[in-house]
Design a protein around this motif. Structure first.
Motif, PDB file in Angstrom:
ATOM      1  N   GLY A  30      -0.061  -1.158   9.051  1.00  0.00           N
ATOM      2  CA  GLY A  30      -0.574   0.158   8.703  1.00  0.00           C
ATOM      3  C   GLY A  30       0.460   0.992   7.972  1.00  0.00           C
ATOM      4  O   GLY A  30       1.595   0.561   7.736  1.00  0.00           O
ATOM      5  N   ALA A  31       0.054   2.204   7.643  1.00  0.00           N
ATOM      6  CA  ALA A  31       0.924   3.100   6.885  1.00  0.00           C
ATOM      7  C   ALA A  31       2.169   3.499   7.671  1.00  0.00           C
ATOM      8  O   ALA A  31       3.149   3.969   7.098  1.00  0.00           O
ATOM      9  CB  ALA A  31       0.144   4.354   6.479  1.00  0.00           C
ATOM     10  N   GLY A  59       0.789  -1.223   0.000  1.00  0.00           N
ATOM     11  CA  GLY A  59       0.000   0.000   0.000  1.00  0.00           C
ATOM     12  C   GLY A  59       0.820   1.271   0.000  1.00  0.00           C
ATOM     13  O   GLY A  59       0.278   2.369   0.090  1.00  0.00           O
ATOM     14  N   GLN A  60       2.131   1.137  -0.122  1.00  0.00           N
ATOM     15  CA  GLN A  60       3.031   2.289  -0.162  1.00  0.00           C
ATOM     16  C   GLN A  60       4.354   1.851  -0.756  1.00  0.00           C
ATOM     17  O   GLN A  60       4.670   0.659  -0.795  1.00  0.00           O
ATOM     18  CB  GLN A  60       3.262   2.861   1.243  1.00  0.00           C
ATOM     19  N   ALA A  61       5.117   2.833  -1.226  1.00  0.00           N
ATOM     20  CA  ALA A  61       6.417   2.538  -1.829  1.00  0.00           C
ATOM     21  C   ALA A  61       7.458   3.496  -1.298  1.00  0.00           C
ATOM     22  O   ALA A  61       7.155   4.649  -0.969  1.00  0.00           O
ATOM     23  CB  ALA A  61       6.336   2.645  -3.352  1.00  0.00           C
ATOM     24  N   LEU A  62       8.677   3.018  -1.210  1.00  0.00           N
ATOM     25  CA  LEU A  62       9.785   3.877  -0.811  1.00  0.00           C
ATOM     26  C   LEU A  62      10.131   4.835  -1.947  1.00  0.00           C
ATOM     27  O   LEU A  62       9.966   4.497  -3.120  1.00  0.00           O
ATOM     28  CB  LEU A  62      11.011   3.028  -0.471  1.00  0.00           C
ATOM     29  N   PRO A  63      10.639   6.017  -1.637  1.00  0.00           N
ATOM     30  CA  PRO A  63      11.070   6.936  -2.696  1.00  0.00           C
ATOM     31  C   PRO A  63      12.180   6.306  -3.538  1.00  0.00           C
ATOM     32  O   PRO A  63      13.056   5.601  -3.017  1.00  0.00           O
ATOM     33  CB  PRO A  63      11.594   8.156  -1.925  1.00  0.00           C
ATOM     34  N   ASP A  64      12.143   6.567  -4.831  1.00  0.00           N
ATOM     35  CA  ASP A  64      13.163   6.019  -5.724  1.00  0.00           C
ATOM     36  C   ASP A  64      14.573   6.394  -5.270  1.00  0.00           C
ATOM     37  O   ASP A  64      15.503   5.579  -5.361  1.00  0.00           O
ATOM     38  CB  ASP A  64      12.950   6.523  -7.151  1.00  0.00           C
ATOM     39  N   ASP A  65      14.749   7.613  -4.781  1.00  0.00           N
ATOM     40  CA  ASP A  65      16.079   8.060  -4.370  1.00  0.00           C
ATOM     41  C   ASP A  65      16.636   7.191  -3.249  1.00  0.00           C
ATOM     42  O   ASP A  65      17.835   6.897  -3.216  1.00  0.00           O
ATOM     43  CB  ASP A  65      16.047   9.518  -3.913  1.00  0.00           C
TER      44      ASP A  65
END
Length: 268
Positions: free
Chosen positions: A99-100, A59-65
Motif C-alpha cells: 500500500g501507499a 504507485g509512488q515516487a520518492l522526492p527528488d531531493d
C-alpha cells in the motif's frame, strides 16, 4: 582514505542484514551513471527515470531531493571518478501488493569508473521484446543470456529485433545510425537511455538534423554508420549487425562524443 566501492541503503552503509533479502529479489528498477569529479551529466534525466519508473512499479515516487541526497552521500564516500548504480525497490519485497504506506527505498552502489569497449563491435540479431520496455528494471535474464549466445556465435553482443522486424536496442545499449547528414534513431518499443537523451538534446543545440524512423536489417545498407551507446559512452562503433556490414563513420562517432561532452556536469 576513500573506498573504491560503496554500498549504501537510504544514504547509510548497507549491512548484510539489509542486503540479504535483496539478493533474491527481482522487482526493482535502477539507473546507472558515470561520475567525474564528483559530478554527473544528465542528472535531471536520471531523476526523471527513477521518478517515472517508481510511479509505474510502486504507485509512488520518492522526492527528488531525497534521491539526490542518497546519490550525494555515495559519491562523497568514494573517489572523484566512479561508476554509480541507484536501485529503487520496495521493502515489502516481491510477490506482494504494498500500500501507499510502504515507501520505496534506495540502494546505491559505486565502483571503478568505466568507459566501455573500444569497438568496433559486431552484433548478432535476436527476436526479443523486453517486458515494460520503458522501465530500466532488474532481473532481465534475457539480456545476459542473449549476450552469451551472441559471443558463442562469434559476435561481440546482440541487438534486438521486434516482431515487426524492427531493430530496437541492444542488450544494454541504445542504437543510433548515421545517414551521412542526420542521426537516425530507431522507432520501436525500447528503453530511452539517459545518454541517448543527453546526446539528442545536445545535437539539437548544435543544429544537427535528427529523425526517428523504423530501421530493419534491410534498411542498413542505405545507412552510413552505426553505434551503440549507454551510461559508459555516447558511442561505440558497430561494423556489422547480423550479416549486414556497416561502414566506418569516424565523423559520426566524433559528433556523438562532442555532443555528450557539451552536456554540463552537475552535482547531485
Amino acid at each position: 582514505m576513500t573506498s573504491t566501492a560503496v554500498v549504501q541503503r537510504n544514504g547509510w552503509a548497507a549491512t548484510a542484514e539489509d542486503l540479504a533479502p535483496l539478493a533474491f529479489a527481482g522487482y526493482a528498477h535502477f539507473t546507472a551513471m558515470q561520475v567525474r569529479g564528483g559530478q554527473v551529466r544528465g542528472l535531471d534525466l536520471h531523476l526523471r527515470r527513477l521518478r517515472t519508473a517508481s510511479v509505474e512499479l510502486f504507485g509512488q515516487a520518492l522526492p527528488d531531493d531525497r534521491v539526490r541526497s542518497h546519490l550525494r552521500a555515495a559519491i562523497e564516500a568514494g573517489p572523484a571518478d566512479l561508476s554509480l548504480m541507484a536501485t529503487v525497490y520496495s521493502p515489502a519485497g516481491e510477490f506482494t501488493v504494498a500500500g501507499a504506506e510502504v515507501e520505496p527505498e534506495v540502494l546505491v552502489r559505486t565502483g571503478p569508473a568505466a568507459s566501455g569497449p573500444a569497438g568496433p563491435l559486431t552484433l548478432a540479431t535476436v527476436e526479443h521484446e523486453r517486458a515494460l520496455p520503458a522501465v530500466k528494471h532488474v532481473g532481465e535474464v534475457a539480456k545476459t543470456y542473449f549476450l552469451r549466445q551472441a559471443v558463442a556465435q562469434g559476435f561481440d553482443d546482440a541487438a534486438f529485433v521486434d516482431r515487426q522486424g524492427r531493430l530496437s536496442e541492444g542488450t544494454i545499449w541504445n542504437l543510433a545510425f548515421w545517414d551521412g547528414a542526420a542521426v537516425v534513431w530507431p522507432e520501436a518499443e525500447m528503453l530511452t537511455g539517459t545518454t541517448m537523451g543527453i546526446v539528442r538534446r545536445q545535437l539539437d543545440r548544435l543544429g544537427v538534423p535528427q529523425r526517428v524512423q523504423e530501421v530493419t536489417l534491410a534498411d542498413l545498407p542505405a545507412l552510413a554508420g552505426g553505434v551503440v551507446m549507454n551510461s559508459w559512452t555516447p558511442g561505440v562503433a558497430v561494423h556489422r549487425i547480423g550479416s549486414v556490414p556497416l561502414p566506418e563513420a569516424p565523423s559520426f562517432l566524433e559528433l556523438l562524443h562532442r555532443a555528450y561532452q557539451a552536456e554540463p556536469l552537475t552535482s547531485p
